[in-house]
Design a protein around this motif. Sequence first.
Motif, short mmCIF file in Angstrom:
data_model
loop_
_atom_site.label_atom_id
_atom_site.label_comp_id
_atom_site.label_asym_id
_atom_site.label_seq_id
_atom_site.Cartn_x
_atom_site.Cartn_y
_atom_site.Cartn_z
N ASN A 98 0.94 3.40 -4.89
CA ASN A 98 -0.14 4.38 -4.75
C ASN A 98 -0.02 5.54 -5.74
O ASN A 98 -0.77 6.50 -5.65
CB ASN A 98 -0.20 4.91 -3.31
CG ASN A 98 1.15 5.38 -2.81
OD1 ASN A 98 1.85 6.11 -3.51
ND2 ASN A 98 1.52 4.97 -1.60
N LEU B 94 0.83 -1.21 0.00
CA LEU B 94 0.00 0.00 0.00
C LEU B 94 0.86 1.26 0.00
O LEU B 94 0.51 2.28 -0.60
CB LEU B 94 -0.94 0.00 1.20
CG LEU B 94 -2.01 -1.10 1.24
CD1 LEU B 94 -2.81 -1.02 2.54
CD2 LEU B 94 -2.94 -1.01 0.03
N GLU B 95 2.01 1.21 0.68
CA GLU B 95 2.91 2.36 0.74
C GLU B 95 3.61 2.61 -0.59
O GLU B 95 3.88 3.76 -0.96
CB GLU B 95 3.95 2.14 1.85
CG GLU B 95 3.38 2.16 3.25
CD GLU B 95 4.37 1.66 4.29
OE1 GLU B 95 5.52 1.32 3.88
OE2 GLU B 95 4.02 1.60 5.48
N ARG C 185 -6.10 9.30 1.31
CA ARG C 185 -4.90 10.09 1.04
C ARG C 185 -4.63 10.22 -0.45
O ARG C 185 -4.24 11.28 -0.93
CB ARG C 185 -3.70 9.47 1.75
CG ARG C 185 -2.40 10.24 1.55
CD ARG C 185 -1.26 9.59 2.30
NE ARG C 185 0.00 10.29 2.07
CZ ARG C 185 1.17 9.88 2.53
NH1 ARG C 185 1.25 8.78 3.26
NH2 ARG C 185 2.27 10.55 2.26
N PHE C 186 -4.85 9.13 -1.19
CA PHE C 186 -4.48 9.11 -2.60
C PHE C 186 -5.70 9.12 -3.53
O PHE C 186 -5.54 9.05 -4.75
CB PHE C 186 -3.61 7.89 -2.90
CG PHE C 186 -2.36 7.81 -2.05
CD1 PHE C 186 -1.30 8.66 -2.29
CD2 PHE C 186 -2.29 6.91 -1.00
CE1 PHE C 186 -0.15 8.59 -1.50
CE2 PHE C 186 -1.15 6.83 -0.21
CZ PHE C 186 -0.08 7.68 -0.46
N LYS D 281 -5.37 1.12 7.43
CA LYS D 281 -4.44 1.28 6.30
C LYS D 281 -5.19 1.42 4.98
O LYS D 281 -4.81 2.23 4.11
CB LYS D 281 -3.50 0.09 6.24
CG LYS D 281 -2.54 -0.03 7.42
CD LYS D 281 -1.49 1.07 7.41
CE LYS D 281 -0.46 0.84 8.50
NZ LYS D 281 0.58 1.91 8.54
N LEU D 282 -6.26 0.65 4.80
CA LEU D 282 -7.04 0.74 3.57
C LEU D 282 -7.75 2.09 3.46
O LEU D 282 -7.77 2.70 2.39
CB LEU D 282 -8.05 -0.40 3.51
CG LEU D 282 -7.49 -1.79 3.15
CD1 LEU D 282 -8.55 -2.86 3.36
CD2 LEU D 282 -6.96 -1.82 1.73
N GLN E 181 -6.84 4.88 4.82
CA GLN E 181 -5.83 5.90 4.55
C GLN E 181 -5.41 5.87 3.09
O GLN E 181 -5.19 6.92 2.47
CB GLN E 181 -4.62 5.67 5.46
CG GLN E 181 -4.87 6.00 6.92
CD GLN E 181 -3.69 5.64 7.81
OE1 GLN E 181 -2.76 4.96 7.39
NE2 GLN E 181 -3.73 6.09 9.05
N TYR E 182 -5.27 4.67 2.54
CA TYR E 182 -4.90 4.50 1.12
C TYR E 182 -5.94 5.17 0.23
O TYR E 182 -5.60 5.85 -0.74
CB TYR E 182 -4.79 3.02 0.83
CG TYR E 182 -4.30 2.64 -0.55
CD1 TYR E 182 -2.95 2.69 -0.87
CD2 TYR E 182 -5.19 2.20 -1.53
CE1 TYR E 182 -2.50 2.33 -2.13
CE2 TYR E 182 -4.74 1.82 -2.79
CZ TYR E 182 -3.39 1.89 -3.08
OH TYR E 182 -2.94 1.53 -4.33
N HIS E 183 -7.19 4.96 0.56
CA HIS E 183 -8.28 5.56 -0.22
C HIS E 183 -8.33 7.08 -0.06
O HIS E 183 -8.39 7.82 -1.05
CB HIS E 183 -9.61 4.95 0.20
CG HIS E 183 -10.81 5.70 -0.31
ND1 HIS E 183 -11.18 5.70 -1.64
CD2 HIS E 183 -11.70 6.51 0.34
CE1 HIS E 183 -12.25 6.45 -1.80
NE2 HIS E 183 -12.58 6.95 -0.62
#
Length: 244
Positions: free
Chosen positions: A30, A26-27, A69-70, A62-63, A65-67
Amino acid sequence: MRTLFIADLHLSETSPQLTRAFFTFLEQENTDVDALYILGDLFEVWIGDDEHTPLMDEVAQKLSQYHQRFNIPIYYIHGNRDFMIGKRYAKQSCMQLLPEHYEIDLYAQRVLIMHGDTLCLADKNYQRLRKIIHNPLLQFIFNCLPLKLRKKIGWKIRTASQSKKAYKKGNVMGVTESEVQRLLNVHQCTLLIHGHTHQVGSYSVLGEGDNKCRMDVGDWFNEYSFIEATASSTQIIFRPVLPI
């Protein structure tokens, strides 16, 4: 721009190296991502959205944040291990739940995506079991049971499934080609992307020449794989799972 597909991570408290590999994924993955599709079995076992463990909560964090943030949409198709993931956890994780067979327009190519367990028709025992455990009434009754009892049932099913899987031959665990052909024709797609069989690779669909193919995204163990699709290519990428 690119679209990513993963499946069969089988995250659990007993495999922290896989959880770390997922967070690393994920890091790192992205940039210029149109969407992330998770094609089932993100978790090794799932007994209800009302269970809360550090692993479940951290993955959801984490998921999301992935959605957020990006600005990457995350789509989820249930697997055979975590088919009980519900709307509550999906919302917590910023995932959109999809039906078991779903068509997408992937850079001008019509693609069918699924977990893949419905392709393995030679595994007759599993297909019979699948019809039972996917019965909405039985799922409702199961969710009404105390959490402690559901945990015991879930892990017993997991243990039995692992024992049987060790004795199954590849032709049982593999896909049934006629079912692949049928679904591609029904959905009028030229590419099928799936997981479940843990037989990572790109395969021509028998009887369809070079016009149609399927790609098995593969499972996560000593290494992990994901499919990266762009306007010019669709490829399987491998990364090592580093020990802890």
